[in-house]
Design a protein around this motif. Structure first.
Motif, PDB file in Angstrom:
ATOM      1  N   ILE A 125       0.818  -1.214   0.000  1.00 40.77           N
ATOM      2  CA  ILE A 125       0.000   0.000   0.000  1.00 40.77           C
ATOM      3  C   ILE A 125       0.854   1.268   0.000  1.00 40.77           C
ATOM      4  CG2 ILE A 125      -0.270   0.444   2.482  1.00 40.77           C
ATOM      5  CD1 ILE A 125      -3.275   0.692   1.942  1.00 40.77           C
ATOM      6  N   ARG A 126       2.133   1.159   0.303  1.00 37.50           N
ATOM      7  CA  ARG A 126       2.974   2.350   0.442  1.00 37.50           C
ATOM      8  C   ARG A 126       3.097   3.155  -0.854  1.00 37.50           C
ATOM      9  NH1 ARG A 126       3.655   3.185   5.909  1.00 37.50           N
ATOM     10  NH2 ARG A 126       5.735   4.079   5.661  1.00 37.50           N
ATOM     11  N   PRO A 127       3.265   2.524  -2.018  1.00 38.76           N
ATOM     12  CA  PRO A 127       3.325   3.343  -3.240  1.00 38.76           C
ATOM     13  C   PRO A 127       2.046   4.132  -3.496  1.00 38.76           C
ATOM     14  CG  PRO A 127       4.196   1.148  -3.653  1.00 38.76           C
ATOM     15  CD  PRO A 127       3.556   1.109  -2.298  1.00 38.76           C
ATOM     16  N   PHE A 128       0.893   3.594  -3.100  1.00 39.59           N
ATOM     17  CA  PHE A 128      -0.373   4.311  -3.282  1.00 39.59           C
ATOM     18  C   PHE A 128      -0.442   5.513  -2.342  1.00 39.59           C
ATOM     19  CE2 PHE A 128      -0.979   0.073  -4.865  1.00 39.59           C
ATOM     20  CZ  PHE A 128      -1.725   0.255  -6.012  1.00 39.59           C
ATOM     21  N   LEU A 129       0.050   5.333  -1.117  1.00 38.95           N
ATOM     22  CA  LEU A 129       0.115   6.453  -0.177  1.00 38.95           C
ATOM     23  C   LEU A 129       1.066   7.534  -0.678  1.00 38.95           C
ATOM     24  CD1 LEU A 129       0.135   4.494   3.188  1.00 38.95           C
ATOM     25  CD2 LEU A 129      -1.442   6.357   2.641  1.00 38.95           C
ATOM     26  N   ALA A 130       2.176   7.113  -1.266  1.00 40.11           N
ATOM     27  CA  ALA A 130       3.140   8.085  -1.776  1.00 40.11           C
ATOM     28  C   ALA A 130       2.597   8.819  -2.994  1.00 40.11           C
ATOM     29  CB  ALA A 130       4.451   7.386  -2.121  1.00 40.11           C
ATOM     30  N   ALA A 131       1.857   8.105  -3.840  1.00 39.29           N
ATOM     31  CA  ALA A 131       1.355   8.709  -5.082  1.00 39.29           C
ATOM     32  C   ALA A 131       0.237   9.704  -4.823  1.00 39.29           C
ATOM     33  CB  ALA A 131       0.872   7.613  -6.032  1.00 39.29           C
ATOM     34  N   ASP A 132      -0.669   9.383  -3.905  1.00 43.16           N
ATOM     35  CA  ASP A 132      -1.801  10.269  -3.594  1.00 43.16           C
ATOM     36  C   ASP A 132      -2.210  10.001  -2.157  1.00 43.16           C
ATOM     37  OD1 ASP A 132      -4.159  11.744  -3.415  1.00 43.16           O
ATOM     38  OD2 ASP A 132      -4.749  11.316  -5.476  1.00 43.16           O
ATOM     39  N   THR A 133      -1.525  10.674  -1.243  1.00 43.34           N
ATOM     40  CA  THR A 133      -1.695  10.389   0.181  1.00 43.34           C
ATOM     41  C   THR A 133      -3.138  10.577   0.637  1.00 43.34           C
ATOM     42  OG1 THR A 133       0.580  11.129   0.563  1.00 43.34           O
ATOM     43  CG2 THR A 133      -0.835  10.923   2.494  1.00 43.34           C
ATOM     44  N   GLN A 134      -3.751  11.683   0.300  1.00 41.26           N
ATOM     45  CA  GLN A 134      -5.100  11.961   0.780  1.00 41.26           C
ATOM     46  C   GLN A 134      -6.112  10.975   0.211  1.00 41.26           C
ATOM     47  OE1 GLN A 134      -5.825  13.912   3.231  1.00 41.26           O
ATOM     48  NE2 GLN A 134      -3.704  14.619   3.376  1.00 41.26           N
ATOM     49  N   ARG A 135      -5.965  10.633  -1.043  1.00 41.39           N
ATOM     50  CA  ARG A 135      -6.887   9.672  -1.665  1.00 41.39           C
ATOM     51  C   ARG A 135      -6.766   8.300  -1.002  1.00 41.39           C
ATOM     52  NH1 ARG A 135      -6.791   8.419  -8.177  1.00 41.39           N
ATOM     53  NH2 ARG A 135      -8.657   7.069  -8.307  1.00 41.39           N
TER      54      ARG A 135
END
Length: 371
Positions: A125-135
């Motif tokens: 899940i970390r790349p998704f948090l890095a790409a768009d943290t709020q989303r």
């Protein structure tokens, strides 16, 4: 077991037999899974890789074996997961989503919530948090209300600012409190699996924003045993430091009305691999019962006369008025990957409710010292 044996055993969890299991799962999931392409790509260069490198390597091998259209590949990945036999195998599957699913954000996040039941998706899940943290955090906040404890844990664990082995998320590094709404939802969770994650998440925050953490936890209700458990474990770093507000939150006053009748370290001289024993006797000087948190701090000798202190837990307990208690603990002096020992004097402090109450020392002899 030697220090080198454990990493080797860990790597073998994603060895040739694991590759066959993953290949079998792919074949069972769809006739379009290219088993031979997967095994060839996954086996190539595997021996030289660490466990997490193997996770990424296998994810790339899956990419070579799955259909080119991501939605179809993802359907196959989700069908494979229940057929896997170990959490690290499932982590390799979730890593595929992390490496190839960012462009299909919502579909991929939904898949991770499903796949985490078979092997935690906290790293994926970390790349998704890095790409768009709020989303990503908005989706994870919804997960915090899931009926599935694995999904609720992912909501907390995936957003930890200092998640071990995981890539750092720039936004969480800048503000480690961004996932606070998730932690609020989970602050009295019925699952110990989830509570451990919440406590670890909060302990991560304590290392960067201790005042924020103490202010927030002071507002949490103290009448729920699940919340009390989380608070005590979340404060462990600050309690070891003797932080008065942290001690107060677990019902311990800073300082203690006790006398240390004795504090001994035996033997006083050791070699690497020897075991030392520490013992103390505490006598209450208080007219009432008191809660005590007893730790000890070893100042490890370093090159050039410097020292590196580390605090260890000893015991937390209630000491009755005018009572006494004998405490003891032993510890082997051996090297770890995270700590190497140097010859010299190692001072030791006995800490009661955040204050040093007694001191001692032991001497570590050089490896070549005579018997």
């Amino acid at each position: 077991m030697t220090d080198d044996a454990a990493p080797a055993l860990l790597k073998n969890m994603l060895g040739p037999e694991a590759l066959k299991t993953i290949a079998d799962a792919g074949t069972a999931a769809s006739s379009r899974f290219d088993r031979s392409a997967f095994l060839a790509a996954a086996s190539d260069g595997l021996d030289a890789l660490s466990i997490m490198e193997r996770v990424r390597h296998i994810a790339d091998a899956l990419h070579a074996a799955l259909p080119g259209a991501y939605p179809e590949a993802l359907t196959m990945i989700r069908a494979m997961a229940p057929r896997l036999t170990h959490g690290f195998q499932a982590m390799a599957v979730t890593e595929y989503v992390a490496r190839y699913g960012l462009a299909d954000f919502d579909r991929s996040m939904d898949a991770l919530a499903d796949l985490t039941r078979f092997g935690s998706a906290e790293f994926a899940i970390r790349p998704f948090l890095a790409a768009d943290t709020q989303r990503a955090l908005a989706i994870m906040t919804r997960w915090a209300g899931s009926d599935d404890e694995h999904v609720r844990r992912l909501a907390s664990e995936g957003g930890r600012p200092r998640l071990p082995w995981a890539a750092r998320v720039p936004a969480l590094k800048a503000d480690p409190t961004l996932a606070a709404p998730i932690l609020e939802i989970l602050k009295a969770d019925s699952s110990l699996y989830v509570r451990k994650s919440v406590a670890n998440h909060l302990n991560d925050i304590a290392k960067d924003r201790p005042d924020w953490l103490l202010d927030r936890l002071a507002l949490w209700p103290q009448d729920d045993p699940h919340t009390i458990w989380i608070v005590r474990h979340a404060l462990r770093t600050l309690i070891k430091k003797g932080e008065p507000r942290a001690l107060a939150l677990i019902g311990v006053g800073h300082g203690a009305a006790v006398t240390v009748r004795s504090f001994t370290i035996d033997p006083p001289t050791v070699r690497l691999g020897d075991r030392i024993s520490m013992s103390a006797e505490l006598v209450s000087d208080a007219p009432d019962d008191q809660r005590l948190v007893v730790d000890y701090r070893i100042h490890y000798a370093r090159a050039g006369g410097k020292t590196a202190p580390k605090v260890f837990k000893l015991k937390t307990f209630e000491l009755a008025a005018d009572d006494a208690i004998a405490l003891s603990i032993s510890q082997t002096i051996k090297d770890f990957s995270t700590r190497r020992h140097h010859p010299g004097r190692h001072s030791v402090e006995l800490i009661v409710n955040g204050r040093t109450m007694a001191e001692g020392a032991f001497e570590l002899l050089p490896a070549d010292a005579g018997a």
